[in-house]
Design an enzyme around this catalytic site. Structure first.
Site, PDB file in Angstrom:
ATOM      1  N   SER A 272      28.280  75.982 -57.107  1.00 53.02           N
ATOM      2  CA  SER A 272      27.707  75.280 -58.282  1.00 53.02           C
ATOM      3  C   SER A 272      26.675  73.971 -58.116  1.00 53.02           C
ATOM      4  O   SER A 272      25.636  73.807 -58.654  1.00 53.02           O
ATOM      5  CB  SER A 272      28.776  74.825 -59.324  1.00 53.02           C
TER       6      SER A 272
ATOM      7  N   GLN B 289      27.686  76.453 -67.892  1.00 50.17           N
ATOM      8  CA  GLN B 289      26.362  77.098 -68.097  1.00 50.17           C
ATOM      9  C   GLN B 289      25.486  76.785 -69.327  1.00 50.17           C
ATOM     10  O   GLN B 289      24.444  76.482 -69.273  1.00 50.17           O
ATOM     11  CB  GLN B 289      26.472  78.372 -67.657  1.00 50.17           C
TER      12      GLN B 289
ATOM     13  N   ASP C  29      37.014  80.699 -62.506  1.00 48.36           N
ATOM     14  CA  ASP C  29      36.405  81.468 -61.240  1.00 48.36           C
ATOM     15  C   ASP C  29      37.849  81.614 -60.475  1.00 48.36           C
ATOM     16  O   ASP C  29      37.853  82.643 -59.436  1.00 48.36           O
ATOM     17  CB  ASP C  29      35.531  80.446 -60.456  1.00 48.36           C
TER      18      ASP C  29
ATOM     19  N   ARG D  98      36.950  90.471 -65.760  1.00 48.71           N
ATOM     20  CA  ARG D  98      37.875  90.171 -64.831  1.00 48.71           C
ATOM     21  C   ARG D  98      39.424  90.795 -65.334  1.00 48.71           C
ATOM     22  O   ARG D  98      40.324  90.709 -64.532  1.00 48.71           O
ATOM     23  CB  ARG D  98      37.821  88.749 -64.415  1.00 48.71           C
TER      24      ARG D  98
END
Length: 432
Positions: free
Chosen positions: A25, A169, A316, A347
């Site tokens: 990041s 984001q 994540d 996911r």
């Protein structure tokens, strides 16, 4: 396609992870934010992964001079960002595409952002819709929801945006646009997402503040920012895979060194600590990020847990945490995690498919899942091109025999993952 077969490792290990991949990041943001200065930025330990190199390449295409030498990347911005003569390829990086969309919305010129087949299937409306609302001209497939995105940059208006999504984001894209407006802009999210953007930009001289109600005020830039001068810390999300390995292997311990200890980045370690792993944090500080070491030791069989808060801080790491849940005692529950469905893969379904192949009982929900802890059995798992799925099940291979299909995706974020993995287990790469 390259697969991997990992043979169960039964011995303990004492691993000092001083070579964990640099933070992804922060590396992305170094490439982009350096363009907001008028002086050369000096960045050591920049992540040389496919996605971050794509962001660096885009900076070059926009007119920056980039030099990689002796472990340092220097980025000298142009006096004015230039219109590229080719498309801008973000690789597999949603961070790259969404943040560049915000930055380029306020830059005169025509820009086309694309990526690999996985990125081109990920939703972009979360940034294109609010950017359009402030004057950005953005188009793409499905009315701007899917890349390639075509951006005709120019003037953007200030805004007051209460985001329905807790996403670093989205927030970063709007901040980068707001810096180019004429008057202050305001952004709010329900739960604070990763705040690397605010920290780094403020460290460069921007004025981005948050009031008691959570509204972020973005003051427009009146002059170029100061250049970056930093060493990118290790990525706690990458380090977490080896924290997981230590937590599930008897008598094992590891230290993740020189890692960012930003509170929005270490929530997974806190969850693993709650499940019974022995974890300690040794903190230092610098101008952009708190940095230090994390020590993890096996302390017995893990206990099941429920995860339903701070999901934006865990998005994540949840695939790896799911491996911990799969070997813990009892039923673990994940809620409020619908965002997992729009990452590099879905996911939720991908993790549960893999765990089911390993003999673990799971229950899928629209916004989460349940995992009944047990013993992992021999299995073949498809990563579906998702680097975090591939690495999570590779760590599961430390205590079970696992074959993982499609592992080339790991290079996008953690190029030396297998170098470190080889210190604690054995494996064979298979061309298939």
């Amino acid at each position: 396609m390259i697969s991997i077969s990992i043979q169960q490792h039964s011995k303990s290990f004492n691993l000092e992870c001083s070579t964990i991949a640099p933070d992804k990041s922060i590396s992305h943001r170094c490439a982009m934010f350096s363009l907001l200065s008028d002086e050369t930025s000096h960045i050591k330990n920049f992540l040389l992964g496919e996605d971050t190199l794509a962001s660096l390449s885009i900076a070059e295409q926009l007119g920056a001079t980039v030099v990689r030498e002796d472990g340092e990347v220097t980025i000298t911005p142009p006096s004015k960002l230039t219109e590229p003569n080719n498309i801008l390829d973000c690789g597999n990086a949603g961070t790259g595409m969404r943040l560049y969309a915000g930055l380029l919305s306020g830059v005169e010129g025509s820009f086309i952002l694309t990526g690999d087949r996985y990125l081109r299937s990920r939703p972009m409306n979360r940034v294109t819709v609010p950017l359009r609302d402030i004057g950005a001209k953005i188009d793409g497939r499905e009315n701007g929801n899917l890349a390639p995105l075509a951006i005709r940059g120019g003037e953007v208006k200030s805004f007051r945006y209460n985001s329905p999504i807790d996403s670093a984001q989205v927030k970063s894209a709007l901040i980068l646009a707001g810096l180019q407006a004429e008057t202050p802009s305001y952004y709010r999210e329900e739960l604070l997402s990763r705040d690397h953007t605010e920290r780094m930009l403020n460290g460069m001289g921007a004025s981005i503040t948050t009031d008691e109600e959570g509204w972020i005020e973005i003051q427009p830039l009146t002059q170029p920012l100061k250049p970056l001068n930093l060493t990118v810390p290790a990525d706690p999300s990458s380090g977490f895979f080896f924290a997981l390995a230590a937590a599930i292997t008897p008598n094992a311990q590891t230290t993740i060194k020189n890692v960012t200890l930003n509170p929005t980045r270490i929530e997974a370690y806190k969850v693993l600590q709650k499940m019974g792993a022995e974890i300690s944090f040794i903190e230092r500080e610098n101008i952009y990020e708190p940095i230090g070491d994390i020590k993890i030791s096996y302390s017995g069989k893990l206990k099941a847990t429920t995860v339903e808060e701070n999901i934006a801080w865990l998005i994540d790491e949840l695939p790896a945490l799911s491996i911990a849940m799969a070997v813990a005692e009892g039923k673990s529950v994940v809620k409020n995690a619908k965002e997992l469905r729009v990452k590099e893969s879905d996911r939720i379904s991908t993790v549960l498919e893999g765990l089911t192949s390993c003999g673990i009982t799971t229950i899928e929900h629209e916004d989460g899942y349940e995992i009944i802890g047990g013993e992992l059995s021999t299995a073949t798992v498809n990563s579906y091109g998702d680097h975090r799925i591939a690495m999570s099940f590779a760590i599961a291979g430390v205590i079970a025999d696992i074959r993982i299909e499609d592992i080339s995706c790991i290079d996008t974020s953690f190029p030396n993952f297998f170098d470190i993995l080889s210190e604690i287990t054995t494996f064979n790469l298979i061309n298939s």
